[in-house]
Write an enzyme that holds these catalytic residues in place. Structure first.
Site, PDB file in Angstrom:
ATOM      1  CE1 TYR A  75      23.018  -5.287  -5.761  1.00 17.74           C
ATOM      2  CE2 TYR A  75      21.848  -3.644  -4.465  1.00 17.74           C
ATOM      3  CZ  TYR A  75      21.934  -4.917  -4.995  1.00 17.74           C
ATOM      4  OH  TYR A  75      20.930  -5.826  -4.761  1.00 17.74           O
ATOM      5  CD  GLU A 134      20.949  -7.560  -7.733  1.00 14.90           C
ATOM      6  OE1 GLU A 134      20.937  -7.745  -6.517  1.00 14.90           O
ATOM      7  OE2 GLU A 134      21.404  -8.411  -8.546  1.00 14.90           O
TER       8      GLU A 134
END
Ligand code: GDP
Ligand code: MN
Length: 389
Positions: free
Chosen positions: A108, A196
């Site tokens: 992530y 992101e």
């Protein structure tokens, strides 16, 4: 403002963030053709402004042409329900057909704003993929952070420190450090509030690929980015909010039953508290602002009563720059035009209040006028007790 994954990946490519070969399509035939061009296997990905698509069945690995056709046919045009869409789902109008990556591990990576610290923060985790929210809750130590001094920017050693803590394979350390710095460059240059990548994958040959891409832009910075404005997809936004933005009204749809029209953000917040206090729930936030014209008030009122959840309207105005007579003219015009059957409670105070009350009283329409805030609150409470089930 949000954009689609395929649009975000185009920006990624410009900023040197590795993405797989892909094409956005809007029909099953184009999906099949894109699959042929790219070469099997491909991933068929629903393009909606919400995450959790994998869990909702909006991401399909297709190993041949028939599988692409089947997946595209199944996903395109349906209302995809994911953990982030609400039960009504989002209609899928576009698919991204992407060369499938052979994923060895998923990470992530994101850059966003830490409001409490008033600086941007780079966030990374080894526990990337579809369950990052769960990780953040159960194992917050697995989430790595580097805060970014606004005047200095993200330093290479910080990016490198994140990469080391992630424990990436040796061959990926330099490219991953570069990738994080590039993501920060994009975040700043494009005025993002979120950039992101989840997951950021390491492939079987230790290559990095941004498998997913999510960019959110700061609306206040949009005027500096005409190209970004072009990426806006109005079909993904609340239609009432789109209408309000078009006439410069600050409207946010909420899920209550009392529509409120107020001048000033502070008074609007207080009004929402008041509605809550008397046992009802605000259906929206609406600040018509100080410089509102009668036309803007009219438009705002129409938007309010256009919300099917609204059972009563509360107009709370403290007239300063916005004069009460202007407000009353707008409200009367709108109420006549849309033929409202809902109870409308009005509390007016301030500049030209007498003229405003007179306009309301002589309009031939039924407004419930309160002389002060306390009385208005009681009126809203009474109405709601009548309408609440
Ligand atoms: P999201 O569910 O909306 O976050 O959509 P993602 O684009 O993140 O895809 C969800 C999951 O599908 C990823 O975490 C991957 O596990 C899987 N996936 C997506 N693309 C690929 C791919 O090219 N290869 C493989 N093996 N899996 C993929
Ligand atoms: Mn994802």
């Amino acid at each position: 403002m949000k954009i689609h994954e395929y649009q975000a990946k185009e920006l990624f490519a410009i900023y040197g963030i590795p993405v797989a070969l892909s094409r956005a399509v809007t029909s099953v035939e184009d999906a099949v053709n894109a699959g042929k061009e790219i070469g099997s296997p491909v991933v068929v990905k629903a393009q909606i402004h919400a995450g959790g698509r994998g869990k909702g069945g909006g991401i399909a690995l297709a190993k041949d042409e028939a599988a692409v056709r089947e997946a595209a046919d199944r996903i395109l045009g349906t209302a995809l329900v994911t953990p982030q869409t609400g039960p009504e789902g989002r209609v899928v109008r576009t698919l991204l057909i992407e060369k499938a990556s052979e994923i060895a591990s998923e990470f992530y990576l994101a850059i966003t704003v830490d409001r409490a610290r008033r600086q941007a923060v780079a966030i990374a985790s080894r526990a990337g993929g579809v369950n990052i929210e769960e990780t953040a809750e159960k194992d917050p130590d697995a989430i790595l952070k580097e805060w970014i001094e606004p005047a200095i920017g993200l330093r290479p050693f910080q990016a490198h420190r994140l990469v080391r803590k992630l424990g990436l394979p040796k061959a990926a350390v330099r490219p991953a450090t570069k990738l994080i710095l590039n993501l920060y460059k994009l975040f700043c240059s494009e005025d993002c509030s979120l950039a992101e990548i989840n997951p950021l994958a390491i492939t079987a040959d230790d290559e990095l690929v941004a498998i997913d891409a999510k960019l959110t832009f700061d609306d206040s910075g949009l005027f500096r980015h005409p190209a970004t404005q072009e990426l806006r997809d109005l079909s993904e936004e609340d239609p009432l909010e789109v209408e309000a933005t078009a006439v410069n009204l600050n409207y946010i749809k909420l899920d209550g039953n009392v529509g409120c029209l107020v001048n000033g953000a502070g008074l609007a917040m207080a009004t929402m508290d008041l509605i809550d206090h008397v046992g009802a729930r605000p259906a929206n936030f609406l600040d018509v602002g100080g410089g509102a014209t009668a036309e803007m008030i009219e438009k705002g009122f129409r938007i309010l009563v256009g919300d099917p959840d609204v059972e009563a309207v509360f107009i709370n105005i403290f007239g300063g720059i916005l004069r009460c007579d202007i407000l009353a003219e707008g409200v009367v015009a709108a109420a006549k035009a849309v033929d409202v059957k809902l109870p409308v409670i009005v509390r007016l105070e301030g500049t030209n209040v007498e003229a405003g009350r007179e306009i309301l009283a002589s309009s031939g329409l039924e407004f419930r006028t309160a002389s002060d805030l306390e009385e208005a609150a009681e009126m809203v409470g009474d109405v709601v007790k009548g309408v609440a089930t």
